[in-house]
Design a protein around this motif. Sequence first.
Motif, short mmCIF file in Angstrom:
data_model
loop_
_atom_site.label_atom_id
_atom_site.label_comp_id
_atom_site.label_asym_id
_atom_site.label_seq_id
_atom_site.Cartn_x
_atom_site.Cartn_y
_atom_site.Cartn_z
N ASN A 273 0.85 -1.16 -0.17
CA ASN A 273 0.23 -0.12 0.20
C ASN A 273 0.94 1.12 0.06
O ASN A 273 0.38 2.29 -0.44
CB ASN A 273 -1.05 -0.02 1.31
N TRP A 277 -0.90 4.38 -5.86
CA TRP A 277 -1.32 5.44 -6.00
C TRP A 277 -2.92 5.25 -5.82
O TRP A 277 -3.56 4.50 -6.18
CB TRP A 277 -1.13 5.96 -7.40
N SER A 278 -3.29 6.37 -5.04
CA SER A 278 -4.76 6.47 -4.86
C SER A 278 -5.02 7.81 -4.40
O SER A 278 -4.14 8.70 -4.13
CB SER A 278 -5.33 5.63 -3.51
N ARG A 308 -1.01 1.38 -10.00
CA ARG A 308 -2.34 1.36 -9.64
C ARG A 308 -3.22 0.75 -10.82
O ARG A 308 -2.90 0.70 -11.90
CB ARG A 308 -2.88 2.90 -9.63
N LEU A 319 -10.59 -0.10 -7.16
CA LEU A 319 -9.28 0.56 -7.10
C LEU A 319 -8.27 -0.17 -6.39
O LEU A 319 -8.38 -0.33 -5.18
CB LEU A 319 -9.53 2.08 -6.48
N ASN A 320 -7.21 -0.64 -6.91
CA ASN A 320 -6.00 -1.42 -6.65
C ASN A 320 -6.65 -2.61 -5.62
O ASN A 320 -6.27 -3.10 -4.59
CB ASN A 320 -5.27 -0.74 -5.38
N TYR A 324 -14.21 0.70 -4.17
CA TYR A 324 -13.93 1.93 -3.82
C TYR A 324 -15.04 2.71 -4.36
O TYR A 324 -15.70 2.59 -5.60
CB TYR A 324 -12.70 2.38 -4.66
N ASN A 361 -13.65 12.73 -4.27
CA ASN A 361 -12.57 12.08 -4.81
C ASN A 361 -12.23 11.97 -6.20
O ASN A 361 -11.43 11.41 -6.53
CB ASN A 361 -12.45 10.66 -4.11
N GLY A 382 -3.69 13.39 -6.23
CA GLY A 382 -4.75 12.40 -6.08
C GLY A 382 -6.06 12.86 -6.44
O GLY A 382 -6.97 12.98 -5.17
N LEU A 384 -9.30 11.33 -9.09
CA LEU A 384 -9.96 10.36 -10.01
C LEU A 384 -10.44 11.34 -11.15
O LEU A 384 -10.94 12.37 -10.81
CB LEU A 384 -10.60 9.38 -9.49
#
Length: 627
Positions: A273, A277-278, A308, A319-320, A324, A361, A382, A384
């Motif tokens: 982790n 990337w998030s 990611r 996500l990952n 999410y 986000n 960060g 999306l």
Amino acid sequence: MSWLGRELENCDIEESATLDSKVTVQGRKTGYPRPQLRRSNWICLNGQWRFAYDDAGRCVQPIDISEWTHTIEVPFAPESAKSGIGDTNFHPNCWYEREFDIPHTEGRTLLHFGAVDYRARVWVNGQFVMEHEGGHTPFSADITALVNLNGPQRVTVWAQDDPQDLEQPRGKQDWQIEPHNIWYPRTTGIWQTVWVELVPHTYIQRIRWTPQFERWEIGFEAFVAGDRQSGIQVKVKLSIGCMLLVNDTYEVINGEIHRRIALSDPGIDDYRNELLWSPEKPTLINAQVQLWADGKLLDEVKSYTAMRTVSIQRDRFMLNGRPYYLRLVLDQGYWPDTMMTAPSDEALRHDVELVKAMGFNGVRKHQKIEDPRFLYWADVLGLLVWEEMPSAYRFTPKAVQRLTREWTEVIDRDSSHPCIVVWVPFNESWGVPNLVEAAAHRNYVQALYFLTKTLDPTRPVIGNDGWESIDTDILAIHDYDNNPHTLAKRYGPEVQLADLFDRGRPGGRILTLDGHPHQGQPMMLTEFGGIACAGRENPDFYRVWGYVRASDTQELQRRYTALLKVVNQVEMFSGFCYTQLTDTYQEANGLLYADRTPKFPLEAIAEATLGGNRAEDSSQPQGITQC
């Protein structure tokens, strides 16, 4: 040489705020226009250009221009106030020209345009260089052979943009002389950075990064242009802060390489982790890419990527490798005085920071292909991004060819950005108005869906956002019913999905077409709200447009809070996108005014966005400790 750039970005998250130096032209700071392939030697050509309209289309080459009637500040469109012209009338042809100096150096000279709307023809020193069609994608040419060894260089641009041509992808640009409903003033000509790049005789032309989370690998592609040489190698160094991840060398075969770079898998999730990337931890991997031959360094660029992955697992967005929940806001990317061009690089960063501060986000970039600098800041901070193709509004072979060609250029330009997580080729059946009745319209949407997944198989694709879904990875619903109780009843736990798809018609449109039933994909409310609120001091107070109207900001806050509380609680949704981020011309349904001032406190907006649960707010970026 007053605009000679220097190396601009250091992509380490904690350092980028202080080391992201920029070039200043005409008081406007401009970051490196192509942030994922950066060199130290470049010249920004933004600033004052000569300008002239040619409404009758009499001029076909630079010598035909008898008089330069205006001066324009590039890269602002002539319709904008910041351009110094501010003319929003119909002008299908306009011309630009300026001189610039370049240093005497070995190597090649490349001329780049970020975007020119809609068709551009370019001359250098009176010689025709190139032509490009498509208002949202970049183009460039090697002008080495045309450079004057003595004296300045001259570049001339003819931009053609038929204001009433509904076959060209135009997004929200109105075809009427005055903006109406949800359509805005047109953007004609140059609207992104123009720049010159000085490169070696043999140089790295393009690179592409593709993270492979499942195998803990980074896909890497590089393409070499210029003079052909034997024994060329590409050296790739990847690092995060002080941590060296990769230092590899690859042989170039036929001008290109394609490699899967395996990283040392840390195994345990806690360590993994730290490298992922998030939005909560936007860890970027710095990349140094060098071109070598016979022990001599030919070229060097800097870039970045990230580990990611995004995917769909049953009814959830992943996500990952973990579910999410998406909290997006519709972002149309307009500014009052500069229109589709941001007033500065700081303005793009500020938009990203504002979105995160409001509890979201991500953004759905609506009907606009945004400047790569916005994507850079979304990568660094960060955020999306759903990338959506600006629509054409007729269904003809010409419209199909234009949109398909430009959409492939968009994917090629932006596929390496970790922030982009979803592609959206169509919105609300725009350009395909007869999806229910016409097989050709359905075939077109399906073709773009599968073409997108062919060009980039690593991201979900929404075939047609809003309704009348055919092939799609996410079932996206637009519903502007602003009664929270109605939405709770329509999408609540007691609702049978069969009833929703057979009889539910938000917006008067069926959600899925016959023969294309919902197959368990994630469901998201990707347009809703649209609550208009304009101050009575606004001269257009009685003309502003919205789906519903709040009398003042206090009512807006109450309505938004109640609506978001319900939407956050709907278990069938795996995300949402609220309409919209900012007021845009007559459309006053933003959470922010057009100048980015909040209509009610940012903290209250964030509280409501999160459904009243501030514990879920993890918007502050964190990263691996830097040296």
